[in-house]
Design a protein around this motif. Structure first.
Motif, PDB file in Angstrom:
ATOM      1  N   LYS A  25       0.935  -1.307  -0.498  1.00 50.02           N
ATOM      2  CA  LYS A  25      -0.002   0.101   0.180  1.00 50.02           C
ATOM      3  C   LYS A  25       1.124   0.924   0.231  1.00 50.02           C
ATOM      4  CE  LYS A  25      -3.671  -2.483   1.542  1.00 50.02           C
ATOM      5  NZ  LYS A  25      -4.864  -2.736   2.495  1.00 50.02           N
ATOM      6  N   GLN A  63      -1.759  -1.292  -3.636  1.00 52.34           N
ATOM      7  CA  GLN A  63      -3.134  -0.239  -3.800  1.00 52.34           C
ATOM      8  C   GLN A  63      -2.195   0.752  -3.461  1.00 52.34           C
ATOM      9  OE1 GLN A  63      -5.543  -0.992  -0.377  1.00 52.34           O
ATOM     10  NE2 GLN A  63      -7.267  -0.544  -1.782  1.00 52.34           N
ATOM     11  N   TYR A  65      -2.626   5.451  -3.320  1.00 54.02           N
ATOM     12  CA  TYR A  65      -3.601   6.511  -3.171  1.00 54.02           C
ATOM     13  C   TYR A  65      -2.244   7.764  -3.376  1.00 54.02           C
ATOM     14  CZ  TYR A  65      -6.028   2.942   0.188  1.00 54.02           C
ATOM     15  OH  TYR A  65      -6.509   1.969   0.790  1.00 54.02           O
ATOM     16  N   ASP A  95      -4.761  -7.718 -12.886  1.00 55.43           N
ATOM     17  CA  ASP A  95      -5.350  -7.349 -10.888  1.00 55.43           C
ATOM     18  C   ASP A  95      -4.411  -7.368 -10.160  1.00 55.43           C
ATOM     19  OD1 ASP A  95      -8.412  -7.875 -12.213  1.00 55.43           O
ATOM     20  OD2 ASP A  95      -7.998  -9.709 -11.527  1.00 55.43           O
ATOM     21  N   PHE A  98      -3.934  -1.772  -7.841  1.00 55.26           N
ATOM     22  CA  PHE A  98      -5.517  -0.362  -7.471  1.00 55.26           C
ATOM     23  C   PHE A  98      -5.221   0.758  -7.523  1.00 55.26           C
ATOM     24  CE2 PHE A  98      -6.126  -5.013  -6.396  1.00 55.26           C
ATOM     25  CZ  PHE A  98      -6.542  -5.592  -7.259  1.00 55.26           C
ATOM     26  N   ILE A  99      -6.261   1.514  -8.128  1.00 53.15           N
ATOM     27  CA  ILE A  99      -5.602   2.777  -7.958  1.00 53.15           C
ATOM     28  C   ILE A  99      -6.445   3.812  -7.138  1.00 53.15           C
ATOM     29  CG2 ILE A  99      -5.064   4.682  -9.042  1.00 53.15           C
ATOM     30  CD1 ILE A  99      -3.351   3.407 -11.445  1.00 53.15           C
ATOM     31  N   ASN A 100      -6.795   4.471  -6.239  1.00 57.51           N
ATOM     32  CA  ASN A 100      -7.290   5.269  -5.554  1.00 57.51           C
ATOM     33  C   ASN A 100      -7.381   6.976  -5.108  1.00 57.51           C
ATOM     34  OD1 ASN A 100      -9.385   3.439  -4.162  1.00 57.51           O
ATOM     35  ND2 ASN A 100      -6.623   2.271  -3.807  1.00 57.51           N
TER      36      ASN A 100
ATOM     37  N   TYR B  65     -14.582   3.970   0.273  1.00 52.86           N
ATOM     38  CA  TYR B  65     -14.327   4.057  -1.245  1.00 52.86           C
ATOM     39  C   TYR B  65     -15.746   4.235  -1.879  1.00 52.86           C
ATOM     40  CZ  TYR B  65      -9.907   1.766   0.290  1.00 52.86           C
ATOM     41  OH  TYR B  65      -8.949   1.480   0.638  1.00 52.86           O
ATOM     42  N   ASN B 100     -12.702   7.927  -0.033  1.00 52.28           N
ATOM     43  CA  ASN B 100     -11.749   7.697  -0.966  1.00 52.28           C
ATOM     44  C   ASN B 100     -12.229   7.787  -2.129  1.00 52.28           C
ATOM     45  OD1 ASN B 100      -8.801   6.701   0.372  1.00 52.28           O
ATOM     46  ND2 ASN B 100      -9.878   5.586   0.882  1.00 52.28           N
ATOM     47  N   VAL B 101     -11.854   7.876  -3.209  1.00 54.39           N
ATOM     48  CA  VAL B 101     -12.567   7.601  -4.574  1.00 54.39           C
ATOM     49  C   VAL B 101     -11.806   6.033  -5.502  1.00 54.39           C
ATOM     50  CG1 VAL B 101     -12.320   8.597  -6.270  1.00 54.39           C
ATOM     51  CG2 VAL B 101     -13.156  10.122  -4.794  1.00 54.39           C
ATOM     52  N   THR B 102     -12.338   5.297  -6.067  1.00 61.59           N
ATOM     53  CA  THR B 102     -11.651   4.364  -6.539  1.00 61.59           C
ATOM     54  C   THR B 102     -12.696   4.404  -7.862  1.00 61.59           C
ATOM     55  OG1 THR B 102     -12.200   3.232  -4.301  1.00 61.59           O
ATOM     56  CG2 THR B 102     -11.464   2.033  -6.491  1.00 61.59           C
ATOM     57  N   PRO B 103     -11.879   5.269  -9.197  1.00 59.30           N
ATOM     58  CA  PRO B 103     -12.054   4.649 -10.380  1.00 59.30           C
ATOM     59  C   PRO B 103     -12.620   3.637 -11.473  1.00 59.30           C
ATOM     60  CG  PRO B 103     -10.818   6.327  -9.992  1.00 59.30           C
ATOM     61  CD  PRO B 103     -10.741   5.490  -8.952  1.00 59.30           C
ATOM     62  N   ARG B 109     -12.268  -6.343 -10.924  1.00 57.52           N
ATOM     63  CA  ARG B 109     -11.703  -5.883 -10.120  1.00 57.52           C
ATOM     64  C   ARG B 109     -11.569  -4.678 -10.035  1.00 57.52           C
ATOM     65  NH1 ARG B 109      -9.463 -10.489  -7.248  1.00 57.52           N
ATOM     66  NH2 ARG B 109      -8.845  -8.661  -5.859  1.00 57.52           N
ATOM     67  N   LEU B 110     -11.712  -4.080  -8.923  1.00 57.61           N
ATOM     68  CA  LEU B 110     -11.382  -3.198  -8.331  1.00 57.61           C
ATOM     69  C   LEU B 110     -10.376  -2.675  -6.966  1.00 57.61           C
ATOM     70  CD1 LEU B 110     -15.125  -1.840  -8.480  1.00 57.61           C
ATOM     71  CD2 LEU B 110     -13.354  -0.482  -9.789  1.00 57.61           C
ATOM     72  N   PHE B 111     -10.381  -3.825  -6.082  1.00 60.39           N
ATOM     73  CA  PHE B 111      -9.924  -3.682  -4.522  1.00 60.39           C
ATOM     74  C   PHE B 111      -8.787  -5.683  -4.249  1.00 60.39           C
ATOM     75  CE2 PHE B 111     -13.471  -1.481  -4.711  1.00 60.39           C
ATOM     76  CZ  PHE B 111     -13.641  -0.026  -4.620  1.00 60.39           C
ATOM     77  N   PRO B 112      -7.739  -5.276  -3.716  1.00 58.24           N
ATOM     78  CA  PRO B 112      -7.056  -6.005  -3.470  1.00 58.24           C
ATOM     79  C   PRO B 112      -7.712  -7.205  -2.802  1.00 58.24           C
ATOM     80  CG  PRO B 112      -6.080  -4.378  -2.600  1.00 58.24           C
ATOM     81  CD  PRO B 112      -7.223  -3.549  -3.006  1.00 58.24           C
TER      82      PRO B 112
END
Lengths: 336, 336
Positions: A25, A63, A65, A95, A98-100, B65, B100-103, B109-112
């Protein structure tokens, strides 16, 4: 600059080797807008992937941020993400990243406790959280200027330094709570060295002072405004880190960078292409400083301000090297 | 609607009671723009705080998120955050909520892995990942229409259903990898019930068909376009959930909601204030649908399209209840 690259690689390699997280992270603090912030991401991924190959380990997922103030234009960076993800996929596993986006001031908490492995911050930490004279009267001390200039009395330095110390301490305290044990930070910021050196912010202040004398801006507007940046010395930075106590310094390196970012050869004639370089510098500084200056002085005087700034840069370049000192410092969280 | 509120409270209370995370990680999928998405956050925080009081436990910190597609206007929501944080501080602990914002698309998949406690999604999942006819020819099947209408042959339904099944399965698979064991999901989406009911999307399709007949839009533009939404039946939804196998259904509830969101009393005269209600419905639908329609038909015909849509709504309201069926479903990750 080679040493700085080496510090970046060393810090990330050490962090990954010592902790081997399955999901790494990483937060980029003060990410600003555009493709540079995504370059930070691919740099970090590449360094970790090289380390994994050397250690014969599977690469972690990432991940990220991206942090900046609430008013930052995040939409522009977010629109670059589909292409960025497509490029990543060409040579990485699916996968794996993951960018936030995390909006808010880094002078305070941004993440849950114990949740981040690595903080990165480039060109953010010489910005103060607020005008250091807020609630104080600067009129008698620094009349006619809006930053530290050569003629400013020591008390002006002290007020700026105090704000920096307060801010940087809060920054370190917040990050140490958010970092996992053994987590690391890589910070890049403008600093002051022993050689006296003209700063970009001082040059803006002097340009505004000239405009005040010619009646182009109002006295009360200049009196109520201070550029909220401070270039600390390495000693001042070291003191705050030691007193706060959560981090120890692994390595540090100061690089001299010309205002236009160009590599400087020894003995080079600085007046060559002076106009072009001054124009480039002015365009860059205008992009960074204009929102702040417009909020105080209005849009009307902006063109005049930056025409004058550019002229001043051309004149200064004839007599001195216009450079800033860029510190890269690598910190590790102490295990207390 | 009371039952739906009860499902929300039950799901969150059970999740918190059974897992008691020190930091509760919640993602809102398809958050859209504005203050509604922040209302979801404060609702969830309030329910957990009430549960904590009942169980005599310290409240957790929250990491939220907010997810939507890359093209969503995140800046607008982000600018609401400083006020939102200030309001939270008035009655909650400091540093207890990190947003947070997760585009990205939730069809992937969006998250670990193993990183989220609760997923929430409102009014997103009846949107398909793509035009279901992409790569197929719809001309012979659904000529002159761009969604399922009463006269569409069963094969058109099947193609829409197939896309929904593929998308929803990928959604469930992605979320189950991202959820911690015992994690939960609350999904709200438009569905089809046994009572035949006119859909908003069908009404748009019929309006566009009229415009084609009058030569106001081009035939090839209508032929190459399909509204990418599908209102599945509860049975179709249940089947995908069972076949995918990662979740079991805790509870579900279907509420009938008038197109303008107003509460409907039995025996009410639907023609009352018809014009005002139709205008309200049209404004809302236009906000949701215009970007998609503009991309295919251009800006020029938009006013005409929505003037006609509004007239159609006024006429339809005189003869039938214009309602949609809203499913709220609570799912828990199976422990396999």
């Amino acid at each position: 600059m080679l040493k700085a690259k080496f510090i970046l690689e060393e810090t990330i390699t050490r962090l990954y080797r010592d902790s081997s997280p399955t999901c790494m992270k990483v937060a980029d603090l003060g990410c600003s807008v555009g493709s540079n912030t995504l370059l930070v991401i691919s740099n970090i991924i590449n360094i970790v992937h090289t380390t994994c190959t050397l250690l014969n380990r599977d690469p972690p997922t990432f991940q990220f941020y991206l942090n900046d103030l609430f008013g930052n234009d995040f939409n522009t960076t977010i629109k670059l993400l589909p292409d960025f993800y497509t490029k990543l996929l060409q040579y990485k596993e699916h996968d794996s990243c993951f960018i936030n986006v995390t909006p808010g001031s880094f002078y305070g908490r941004l993440f849950p406790s114990n949740s981040i492995n690595l903080f990165h911050s480039s060109n953010g930490l010489h910005w103060l959280s607020q005008d250091p004279f807020l609630g104080l009267s600067k009129e008698a001390l620094n009349k006619g200027n809006c930053h530290i200039v050569t003629t400013s009395p020591p008390s002006v330095y002290k007020i700026y330094l105090k704000q920096f110390q307060k801010d940087f301490e809060l920054f370190l305290k917040s990050r140490s709570e958010e970092l996992v044990p053994g987590g690391a930070m890589i910070l890049l910021l403008l600093v002051k060295t022993e050689t006296p050196r003209r700063s970009i912010f001082e040059t803006i202040s002097l340009t505004l002072s000239d405009m005040l004398l010619e009646g182009l801006i109002e006295e009360e507007k200049l009196d109520s405004f201070n550029i909220p940046t401070y270039e600390a010395t390495m000693e001042e930075i070291r003191e705050v880190i030691q007193e706060e106590g959560s981090f120890f310094i692994e390595e540090s390196e100061i690089d001299m960078v010309p205002w236009d970012g160009r590599k400087i050869e020894d003995g080079e004639d600085f007046s060559v292409d002076g106009d072009i370089r001054a124009e480039f510098i002015t365009r860059y500084i205008r992009a960074v400083m204009e929102p702040l200056l417009v909020a105080n002085f209005g849009t009307k005087v902006m063109n005049e301000l930056f025409i004058r700034f550019q002229k001043k840069v051309v004149e200064l370049m004839k007599v001195e090297r216009l450079e800033y000192a860029n510190l890269m410092i690598s910190l590790t969280k102490t295990c207390s």
